[in-house]
Structures are given as structure tokens and as C-alpha cells.
Scaffold this motif. Structure first.
Motif, PDB file in Angstrom:
ATOM      1  N   GLU A 152       1.136  -0.972  -0.116  1.00  0.00           N
ATOM      2  CA  GLU A 152       0.116  -0.035  -0.050  1.00  0.00           C
ATOM      3  C   GLU A 152       0.916   1.576   0.329  1.00  0.00           C
ATOM      4  O   GLU A 152       0.843   2.380  -0.738  1.00  0.00           O
ATOM      5  N   PHE A 153       2.267   1.163   0.453  1.00  0.00           N
ATOM      6  CA  PHE A 153       3.013   2.264   0.950  1.00  0.00           C
ATOM      7  C   PHE A 153       4.621   2.237  -0.244  1.00  0.00           C
ATOM      8  O   PHE A 153       5.640   1.079   0.709  1.00  0.00           O
ATOM      9  N   GLY A 154       4.156   2.810  -0.448  1.00  0.00           N
ATOM     10  CA  GLY A 154       5.420   3.123  -2.141  1.00  0.00           C
ATOM     11  C   GLY A 154       4.926   1.893  -2.913  1.00  0.00           C
ATOM     12  O   GLY A 154       6.177   1.470  -3.698  1.00  0.00           O
ATOM     13  N   CYS A 155       3.960   0.952  -3.583  1.00  0.00           N
ATOM     14  CA  CYS A 155       4.040   0.696  -4.005  1.00  0.00           C
ATOM     15  C   CYS A 155       4.876  -0.388  -4.647  1.00  0.00           C
ATOM     16  O   CYS A 155       5.888  -0.669  -5.934  1.00  0.00           O
ATOM     17  N   ILE A 156       5.536  -1.437  -3.609  1.00  0.00           N
ATOM     18  CA  ILE A 156       6.222  -2.038  -3.864  1.00  0.00           C
ATOM     19  C   ILE A 156       6.179  -3.897  -3.578  1.00  0.00           C
ATOM     20  O   ILE A 156       5.308  -4.328  -3.433  1.00  0.00           O
ATOM     21  N   PRO A 157       6.869  -4.276  -5.637  1.00  0.00           N
ATOM     22  CA  PRO A 157       5.972  -5.456  -6.115  1.00  0.00           C
ATOM     23  C   PRO A 157       6.170  -6.362  -4.826  1.00  0.00           C
ATOM     24  O   PRO A 157       7.680  -6.691  -3.899  1.00  0.00           O
ATOM     25  N   VAL A 158       5.522  -7.300  -4.126  1.00  0.00           N
ATOM     26  CA  VAL A 158       5.450  -8.682  -3.866  1.00  0.00           C
ATOM     27  C   VAL A 158       5.217  -9.778  -4.515  1.00  0.00           C
ATOM     28  O   VAL A 158       5.934 -10.672  -4.478  1.00  0.00           O
ATOM     29  N   ASN A 159       4.098  -9.582  -5.896  1.00  0.00           N
ATOM     30  CA  ASN A 159       4.414 -11.000  -6.061  1.00  0.00           C
ATOM     31  C   ASN A 159       3.552 -11.065  -7.231  1.00  0.00           C
ATOM     32  O   ASN A 159       1.812  -9.476  -6.807  1.00  0.00           O
ATOM     33  N   ASN A 166       1.418 -17.213 -24.793  1.00  0.00           N
ATOM     34  CA  ASN A 166       2.248 -18.429 -25.686  1.00  0.00           C
ATOM     35  C   ASN A 166       3.051 -19.122 -24.859  1.00  0.00           C
ATOM     36  O   ASN A 166       3.158 -20.464 -24.858  1.00  0.00           O
ATOM     37  N   TYR A 167       3.035 -18.940 -23.307  1.00  0.00           N
ATOM     38  CA  TYR A 167       3.777 -19.599 -22.362  1.00  0.00           C
ATOM     39  C   TYR A 167       2.609 -20.007 -21.366  1.00  0.00           C
ATOM     40  O   TYR A 167       2.849 -20.493 -20.160  1.00  0.00           O
ATOM     41  N   GLY A 168       1.234 -20.035 -20.843  1.00  0.00           N
ATOM     42  CA  GLY A 168       0.628 -20.180 -19.568  1.00  0.00           C
ATOM     43  C   GLY A 168       0.890 -18.967 -18.407  1.00  0.00           C
ATOM     44  O   GLY A 168       1.591 -17.846 -18.544  1.00  0.00           O
ATOM     45  N   TRP A 169       0.376 -19.980 -17.637  1.00  0.00           N
ATOM     46  CA  TRP A 169       0.806 -19.081 -16.126  1.00  0.00           C
ATOM     47  C   TRP A 169       2.475 -18.894 -16.028  1.00  0.00           C
ATOM     48  O   TRP A 169       3.406 -19.788 -15.716  1.00  0.00           O
ATOM     49  N   LEU A 170       3.084 -17.966 -15.207  1.00  0.00           N
ATOM     50  CA  LEU A 170       4.405 -16.993 -14.819  1.00  0.00           C
ATOM     51  C   LEU A 170       4.255 -16.831 -13.162  1.00  0.00           C
ATOM     52  O   LEU A 170       2.933 -15.925 -13.465  1.00  0.00           O
ATOM     53  N   VAL A 171       4.372 -17.304 -12.452  1.00  0.00           N
ATOM     54  CA  VAL A 171       4.982 -16.490 -11.178  1.00  0.00           C
ATOM     55  C   VAL A 171       6.154 -16.206 -10.792  1.00  0.00           C
ATOM     56  O   VAL A 171       6.483 -16.931 -10.716  1.00  0.00           O
ATOM     57  N   HIS A 172       5.994 -14.822 -10.104  1.00  0.00           N
ATOM     58  CA  HIS A 172       6.783 -14.401  -9.871  1.00  0.00           C
ATOM     59  C   HIS A 172       6.518 -13.952  -8.339  1.00  0.00           C
ATOM     60  O   HIS A 172       6.091 -13.154  -7.654  1.00  0.00           O
ATOM     61  N   SER A 173       7.882 -14.035  -7.292  1.00  0.00           N
ATOM     62  CA  SER A 173       7.988 -13.497  -6.481  1.00  0.00           C
ATOM     63  C   SER A 173       8.988 -12.348  -6.167  1.00  0.00           C
ATOM     64  O   SER A 173      10.251 -13.137  -6.313  1.00  0.00           O
ATOM     65  N   TYR A 174       8.715 -11.566  -5.097  1.00  0.00           N
ATOM     66  CA  TYR A 174       9.576 -10.483  -4.913  1.00  0.00           C
ATOM     67  C   TYR A 174      10.547 -10.332  -3.217  1.00  0.00           C
ATOM     68  O   TYR A 174       9.384 -10.636  -2.365  1.00  0.00           O
ATOM     69  N   PHE A 175      11.387 -10.241  -3.586  1.00  0.00           N
ATOM     70  CA  PHE A 175      12.046 -10.373  -1.887  1.00  0.00           C
ATOM     71  C   PHE A 175      13.285  -9.387  -2.061  1.00  0.00           C
ATOM     72  O   PHE A 175      13.557  -8.749  -3.382  1.00  0.00           O
ATOM     73  N   ASN A 176      13.467  -8.765  -0.428  1.00  0.00           N
ATOM     74  CA  ASN A 176      14.587  -8.262  -0.953  1.00  0.00           C
ATOM     75  C   ASN A 176      15.063  -6.909  -1.738  1.00  0.00           C
ATOM     76  O   ASN A 176      15.706  -6.097  -2.557  1.00  0.00           O
ATOM     77  N   ASN A 177      13.600  -5.780  -1.535  1.00  0.00           N
ATOM     78  CA  ASN A 177      13.821  -4.924  -3.185  1.00  0.00           C
ATOM     79  C   ASN A 177      14.687  -4.027  -1.916  1.00  0.00           C
ATOM     80  O   ASN A 177      14.341  -3.449  -0.685  1.00  0.00           O
ATOM     81  N   VAL A 178      14.635  -3.188  -3.015  1.00  0.00           N
ATOM     82  CA  VAL A 178      16.193  -1.493  -2.613  1.00  0.00           C
ATOM     83  C   VAL A 178      15.485  -0.708  -3.616  1.00  0.00           C
ATOM     84  O   VAL A 178      15.388  -0.759  -4.255  1.00  0.00           O
ATOM     85  N   LYS A 179      14.218   0.268  -3.039  1.00  0.00           N
ATOM     86  CA  LYS A 179      14.695   1.945  -4.179  1.00  0.00           C
ATOM     87  C   LYS A 179      16.227   2.235  -4.101  1.00  0.00           C
ATOM     88  O   LYS A 179      16.857   2.551  -3.046  1.00  0.00           O
ATOM     89  N   GLY A 180      16.638   2.117  -5.849  1.00  0.00           N
ATOM     90  CA  GLY A 180      17.513   2.396  -6.090  1.00  0.00           C
ATOM     91  C   GLY A 180      18.952   1.364  -6.469  1.00  0.00           C
ATOM     92  O   GLY A 180      18.598   0.597  -6.563  1.00  0.00           O
ATOM     93  N   ILE A 181      19.595   2.008  -7.744  1.00  0.00           N
ATOM     94  CA  ILE A 181      20.770   0.531  -7.620  1.00  0.00           C
ATOM     95  C   ILE A 181      22.112   0.570  -7.196  1.00  0.00           C
ATOM     96  O   ILE A 181      22.635   2.555  -7.281  1.00  0.00           O
TER      97      ILE A 181
END
Length: 212
Positions: A152-159, A166-181
Motif C-alpha cells: 500500500e505504501f511505496g507500491c513495492i511489488p510482492v508477487n 504463448n507461455y501460460g501461467w508465470l508466477v513472480h515473487s519478489y523479496f529484498n527490494n531496495v529503492k535505487g541501484i
């Protein structure tokens, strides 16, 4: 009396904030982190580091995984403005150049998405034990359907779950996200890459095909 009035205003303000309906959002323009990727048929499972730049329209994935019971490693740099993908082998100092047929799509919840709900991941009993997230569903240009959860705060992806024709279902799960590079060089082709040429007869690639 004055203290009670102030407390009442604070409670009223907090209630108004909680009552607000979640809105579609855009992830931070510069972000890095880690993710896992898997497919519905269990043919693919991978873990990757990602580096994301929506301003320069660049994306890098460094992943290892299992595809049809075979292990693999892959390091790709996508330069959407140049319609180019570099498959990088840092150990051998080699590059394979491919044509990228996709247009850049920022990591975001499109404005026409439908809110499925807002929940707390973990526990809301004590501060710090839970994460407030929103889950959305919709469809990207090109017929790619999705269901995505962001903070809700920051709009950081979780999953996110994607369904492609062409490829059916793909599942992405995100963690250890950091703003910036922390290392901007990750989004710049190594010196031995720009001289690479697209091989004759090589088919153009799209974003999702890189996972397969």
C-alpha cells in the motif's frame, strides 16, 4: 479538554486515511532486488537478481534455475530504447546480441485495473508484524492477463501471476527490494558487448520468453 480534542482529531484523521480506497500505482523508477520465477507446469523454477530503471528503460536479470530438470544460469540485459537484449557471460567475456521486440512497460498497476482486496500479510496485532498490501487484476497490452500484489505504501511489488497466450501461467515473487541501484554499471553493457552482432536467422525475443 484540549488534549481530548486533539486526540479526537488524530483519530478522525486516521480513520479517514484508513477509509481511502487504494488506487493504481507505479513502482519506484529505480529499484533492485531478488525474485523467484516458476511456471504452472513446473517446467521452470528460477531465482534471480534484478535491476530496474524505468527512466532509461533498462532491465537486467541474473538468474539461476532448473528448466525441465536441467540446471542453467542466465544473465540478460534488456535495453528497450535500443530494442536490444544482451545475453552476457562475464566469465568468458562474451555476449550474444538479440533483437527485443517488446516495448517497455513500467512496473505498475495500470489505471484500468480492478482491486481484488486489501489485506495484511502477517499479523496486525503488533506494529512491525504485518505488511499492508493491495491485490489487483487486469490485462496488459498484448493480451497478458495478470494478478499482482503490491505494498500500500511505496507500491513495492510482492508477487505477480501472469498469463500469456504463448507461455501460460508465470508466477513472480519478489523479496529484498531496495529503492535505487547501488551499482549503476549493472545496466551498462560490458565493453565486449556493443561489438556483438545479431546472428543471421535469430528470432526476435520478448520479455517472457527470456524466462523459458
Amino acid at each position: 479538554m484540549m488534549m481530548m480534542q486533539l486526540l479526537g482529531l488524530l483519530l478522525l484523521g486516521g480513520g479517514c486515511c484508513l477509509a481511502q480506497t487504494p488506487q493504481p500505482c507505479t513502482c519506484p523508477p529505480l529499484m533492485s532486488g531478488q525474485m523467484t520465477v516458476s511456471t504452472q507446469n513446473e517446467a521452470l523454477w528460477a531465482s534471480a537478481k534484478f535491476f530496474y530503471d524505468s527512466v532509461g528503460q533498462r532491465y537486467r536479470l541474473q538468474q539461476t534455475g532448473i528448466m525441465k530438470n536441467k540446471t542453467f544460469t542466465m544473465d540478460v540485459l534488456l535495453l528497450f530504447k535500443e530494442h536490444t537484449v544482451y545475453t552476457i557471460d562475464e566469465a568468458k567475456r562474451t555476449c550474444i546480441k538479440s533483437f527485443l521486440k517488446d516495448s517497455f512497460h513500467p512496473m505498475e498497476i495500470p489505471k484500468d485495473s480492478t482491486l481484488l482486496g486489501q489485506v495484511v500479510v502477517g499479523s496486525s496485532s503488533t506494529p512491525g508484524e504485518g505488511l499492508l498490501v493491495n491485490t489487483w487484476t487486469g490485462e496488459f497490452t498484448g493480451g497478458v492477463k495478470f494478478m499482482a500484489t503490491v505494498t500500500e505504501f511505496g507500491c513495492i511489488p510482492v508477487n505477480a501471476v501472469y498469463h500469456t497466450p504463448n507461455y501460460g501461467w508465470l508466477v513472480h515473487s519478489y523479496f529484498n527490494n531496495v529503492k535505487g541501484i547501488q551499482d549503476p554499471g549493472k545496466l551498462i553493457p560490458p565493453p565486449y558487448c556493443p561489438t556483438a552482432e545479431v546472428e543471421i536467422g535469430q528470432k526476435p525475443v520478448d520479455f517472457f520468453s527470456l524466462f523459458l
